[in-house]
Scaffold this motif. Structure first.
Motif, PDB file in Angstrom:
ATOM      1  N   MET A 111       0.816  -1.211   0.000  1.00  0.00           N
ATOM      2  CA  MET A 111       0.000   0.000   0.000  1.00  0.00           C
ATOM      3  C   MET A 111       0.853   1.265   0.000  1.00  0.00           C
ATOM      4  SD  MET A 111      -3.048   1.009   2.655  1.00  0.00           S
ATOM      5  CE  MET A 111      -3.724  -0.659   2.433  1.00  0.00           C
ATOM      6  N   LEU A 112       1.896   1.292   0.815  1.00  0.00           N
ATOM      7  CA  LEU A 112       2.715   2.505   0.919  1.00  0.00           C
ATOM      8  C   LEU A 112       3.380   2.875  -0.413  1.00  0.00           C
ATOM      9  CD1 LEU A 112       4.312   2.094   4.469  1.00  0.00           C
ATOM     10  CD2 LEU A 112       2.391   3.539   3.773  1.00  0.00           C
ATOM     11  N   PRO A 113       3.990   1.925  -1.129  1.00  0.00           N
ATOM     12  CA  PRO A 113       4.538   2.292  -2.444  1.00  0.00           C
ATOM     13  C   PRO A 113       3.470   2.765  -3.426  1.00  0.00           C
ATOM     14  CG  PRO A 113       5.496   0.235  -1.691  1.00  0.00           C
ATOM     15  CD  PRO A 113       4.380   0.559  -0.746  1.00  0.00           C
ATOM     16  N   PHE A 114       2.271   2.210  -3.330  1.00  0.00           N
ATOM     17  CA  PHE A 114       1.173   2.624  -4.206  1.00  0.00           C
ATOM     18  C   PHE A 114       0.893   4.115  -4.039  1.00  0.00           C
ATOM     19  CE2 PHE A 114      -3.466   3.443  -4.281  1.00  0.00           C
ATOM     20  CZ  PHE A 114      -3.679   3.319  -5.645  1.00  0.00           C
ATOM     21  N   PHE A 115       0.723   4.551  -2.795  1.00  0.00           N
ATOM     22  CA  PHE A 115       0.437   5.959  -2.553  1.00  0.00           C
ATOM     23  C   PHE A 115       1.665   6.833  -2.828  1.00  0.00           C
ATOM     24  CE2 PHE A 115      -2.986   4.068   0.062  1.00  0.00           C
ATOM     25  CZ  PHE A 115      -4.056   4.748  -0.494  1.00  0.00           C
ATOM     26  N   ALA A 116       2.858   6.292  -2.589  1.00  0.00           N
ATOM     27  CA  ALA A 116       4.073   7.063  -2.855  1.00  0.00           C
ATOM     28  C   ALA A 116       4.206   7.399  -4.335  1.00  0.00           C
ATOM     29  CB  ALA A 116       5.301   6.283  -2.368  1.00  0.00           C
ATOM     30  N   VAL A 117       3.953   6.422  -5.199  1.00  0.00           N
ATOM     31  CA  VAL A 117       4.044   6.655  -6.638  1.00  0.00           C
ATOM     32  C   VAL A 117       2.961   7.624  -7.093  1.00  0.00           C
ATOM     33  CG1 VAL A 117       3.812   5.568  -8.904  1.00  0.00           C
ATOM     34  CG2 VAL A 117       5.156   4.450  -7.117  1.00  0.00           C
ATOM     35  N   ILE A 118       1.771   7.526  -6.527  1.00  0.00           N
ATOM     36  CA  ILE A 118       0.673   8.414  -6.915  1.00  0.00           C
ATOM     37  C   ILE A 118       0.979   9.859  -6.521  1.00  0.00           C
ATOM     38  CG2 ILE A 118      -1.741   9.021  -6.501  1.00  0.00           C
ATOM     39  CD1 ILE A 118      -1.378   6.600  -8.288  1.00  0.00           C
ATOM     40  N   PHE A 119       1.428  10.065  -5.286  1.00  0.00           N
ATOM     41  CA  PHE A 119       1.599  11.425  -4.779  1.00  0.00           C
ATOM     42  C   PHE A 119       2.925  12.069  -5.181  1.00  0.00           C
ATOM     43  CE2 PHE A 119      -1.475   9.815  -1.479  1.00  0.00           C
ATOM     44  CZ  PHE A 119      -2.516  10.638  -1.872  1.00  0.00           C
ATOM     45  N   PHE A 120       3.947  11.266  -5.486  1.00  0.00           N
ATOM     46  CA  PHE A 120       5.264  11.834  -5.791  1.00  0.00           C
ATOM     47  C   PHE A 120       5.684  11.582  -7.233  1.00  0.00           C
ATOM     48  CE2 PHE A 120       5.406  11.024  -1.170  1.00  0.00           C
ATOM     49  CZ  PHE A 120       5.744  12.288  -0.714  1.00  0.00           C
ATOM     50  N   ASN A 121       4.711  11.273  -8.114  1.00  0.00           N
ATOM     51  CA  ASN A 121       5.082  10.949  -9.498  1.00  0.00           C
ATOM     52  C   ASN A 121       5.722  12.121 -10.228  1.00  0.00           C
ATOM     53  OD1 ASN A 121       2.889  12.279 -11.431  1.00  0.00           O
ATOM     54  ND2 ASN A 121       1.812  11.540  -9.609  1.00  0.00           N
ATOM     55  N   ASP A 122       5.520  13.363  -9.754  1.00  0.00           N
ATOM     56  CA  ASP A 122       6.131  14.520 -10.404  1.00  0.00           C
ATOM     57  C   ASP A 122       7.391  14.996  -9.689  1.00  0.00           C
ATOM     58  OD1 ASP A 122       4.817  15.326  -8.129  1.00  0.00           O
ATOM     59  OD2 ASP A 122       3.921  17.121  -9.018  1.00  0.00           O
ATOM     60  N   ASN A 123       7.862  14.226  -8.702  1.00  0.00           N
ATOM     61  CA  ASN A 123       9.083  14.561  -7.974  1.00  0.00           C
ATOM     62  C   ASN A 123      10.197  13.641  -8.461  1.00  0.00           C
ATOM     63  OD1 ASN A 123      11.175  14.643  -5.923  1.00  0.00           O
ATOM     64  ND2 ASN A 123       9.710  15.674  -4.587  1.00  0.00           N
ATOM     65  N   ALA A 124      11.096  14.179  -9.261  1.00  0.00           N
ATOM     66  CA  ALA A 124      12.123  13.354  -9.912  1.00  0.00           C
ATOM     67  C   ALA A 124      13.031  12.657  -8.904  1.00  0.00           C
ATOM     68  CB  ALA A 124      12.956  14.213 -10.859  1.00  0.00           C
ATOM     69  N   ALA A 125      13.417  13.352  -7.837  1.00  0.00           N
ATOM     70  CA  ALA A 125      14.332  12.769  -6.859  1.00  0.00           C
ATOM     71  C   ALA A 125      13.678  11.601  -6.116  1.00  0.00           C
ATOM     72  CB  ALA A 125      14.792  13.841  -5.868  1.00  0.00           C
ATOM     73  N   VAL A 126      12.438  11.786  -5.673  1.00  0.00           N
ATOM     74  CA  VAL A 126      11.728  10.722  -4.959  1.00  0.00           C
ATOM     75  C   VAL A 126      11.471   9.539  -5.882  1.00  0.00           C
ATOM     76  CG1 VAL A 126       9.598  10.098  -3.758  1.00  0.00           C
ATOM     77  CG2 VAL A 126      10.663  12.326  -3.330  1.00  0.00           C
ATOM     78  N   MET A 127      11.069   9.795  -7.115  1.00  0.00           N
ATOM     79  CA  MET A 127      10.800   8.708  -8.050  1.00  0.00           C
ATOM     80  C   MET A 127      12.058   7.925  -8.371  1.00  0.00           C
ATOM     81  SD  MET A 127       7.615   8.486  -8.579  1.00  0.00           S
ATOM     82  CE  MET A 127       7.700   7.335  -9.941  1.00  0.00           C
TER      83      MET A 127
END
Length: 353
Positions: free
Chosen positions: A263-279
């Protein structure tokens, strides 16, 4: 009966049962419709620019066409307004039409002659796609791994609760029983995703989105092997969780860690998809790389060597979790006197089968 034959026998039985399951059939149809919508609807819903920057002398035809016109002092100011996102397009001397990532058909049509169109950012990803693609990748992996993972765990619990497992392990090696269940779940899940990929490609061709297809192609191609290894990793955790308990109502407690790591990676990809460093970080972590790396390939942010490295890390993690999950499974499968702790199952694995 050797382990290979037993594994095939168990897998074939599990697949036959699942293909008759209405929930599985419904989820497959749902994913296919979602893939079709994600590729067909964006081109249909995308409209022309709502506003255009132009000098006053050339504004007449644009106003007559019903466009929102913003007058500027010169061509340089018109181009800057497009770059700043203040307007969707600009008409400059030539005449020529300026836009960021998509030719504005309604602006071109409003002019008496069709001018040359120069895109200031031709490689930019459409905002609608920038939202839909990461959501689709993350949602499909999340729902599929959860659905099939839970079904693997429930199948194991049912066999323990009814004591059928004691009969099964007398005829089938324990490792073959586990391998068969995981193989069946993986084949069905991968087959479902492959169908989704085919529908997405066909939908893009149907919509005439050759540019979209060229962007989605590499992402979908990489998503399949990432999904395969990611699912095996998660399935091993679900199998171990199912073997630790004897009643269906107890699965929630032992499966919470499994649900969190999905679940946590699911929400991480959704909310940070426009953050190049986090992605970039997420694309190398085993639990998030199945969705994060294909997304980076879609947006063009990943170098050619990066998916190979991320896939290698995911492979190592999947093998480690399968080995660990098999040990917990073997150590707790025949324990039917209540919930078994991971430590107990790990230390007291019985040599059966």
């Amino acid at each position: 009966m050797n382990v290979t034959q037993a594994t095939k026998l168990v897998a074939a039985r599990e697949i036959r049962v699942k293909l008759r399951d209405r929930t599985f059939l419904f989820s497959t149809v749902f994913f296919l419709l979602m893939a079709a919508a994600a590729t067909i609807l964006p081109p249909m819903l995308s409209g022309g620019p709502a506003s255009v920057a132009v000098v006053e002398a050339a504004a007449g035809p644009l106003r007559e066409a019903g466009l929102e016109v913003r007058t500027v002092p010169d061509d340089r100011a018109a181009e800057q307004a497009v770059r700043d996102g203040e307007v969707d397009a600009a008409v400059v001397s030539g005449p020529a039409v300026l836009a960021m990532d998509e030719a504005p058909d309604d602006v071109v049509a409003a002019l008496s002659t069709q001018p040359a169109v120069r895109l200031l950012d031709p490689d930019a990803v459409d905002p609608v796609l920038a939202f839909l693609v990461p959501f689709a990748f993350a949602f499909i992996f999340f729902v599929t791994s959860q659905t099939f993972g839970v079904q693997i765990a429930q199948s194991i619990i049912e066999e323990k609760q009814t004591r059928i497992v004691e009969i099964l392990v007398a005829a089938v090696p324990v490792r073959a029983l586990l391998a068969g269940k995981m193989l069946a779940g993986t084949v069905l899940a991968l087959g479902q995703i492959a169908l989704v990929a085919v529908v997405a490609v066909v939908g893009a061709r149907f919509a005439g989105s050759d540019g979209l297809l060229s962007l989605l192609g590499p992402a979908i191609g990489w998503f399949l092997p990432f999904f395969l290894l990611g699912f095996v990793l998660v399935a091993a955790m679900w199998a171990a969780a199912g073997a630790l308990v004897n009643r269906q109502e107890d699965i929630t407690g032992v499966s919470m860690p499994v649900q969190l790591v999905v679940m946590l990676p699911f929400f991480a990809v959704i909310f940070f998809n426009d953050n190049a460093a986090v992605m970039r970080v997420l694309s190398y972590l085993p639990f998030s790389s199945p969705t994060a790396m294909p997304l980076r390939l879609f947006t063009g942010d990943a170098a050619g060597w990066e998916p190979l490295v991320a896939l290698g890390l995911l492979l190592v993690a999947a093998v480690a979790f399968v080995v660990a999950g098999a040990r917990v499974y073997e150590g707790s499968l025949l324990r039917t006197n209540g919930r078994t702790s991971v430590r107990t199952a790990w230390r007291s694995r019985e040599t059966i089968g």
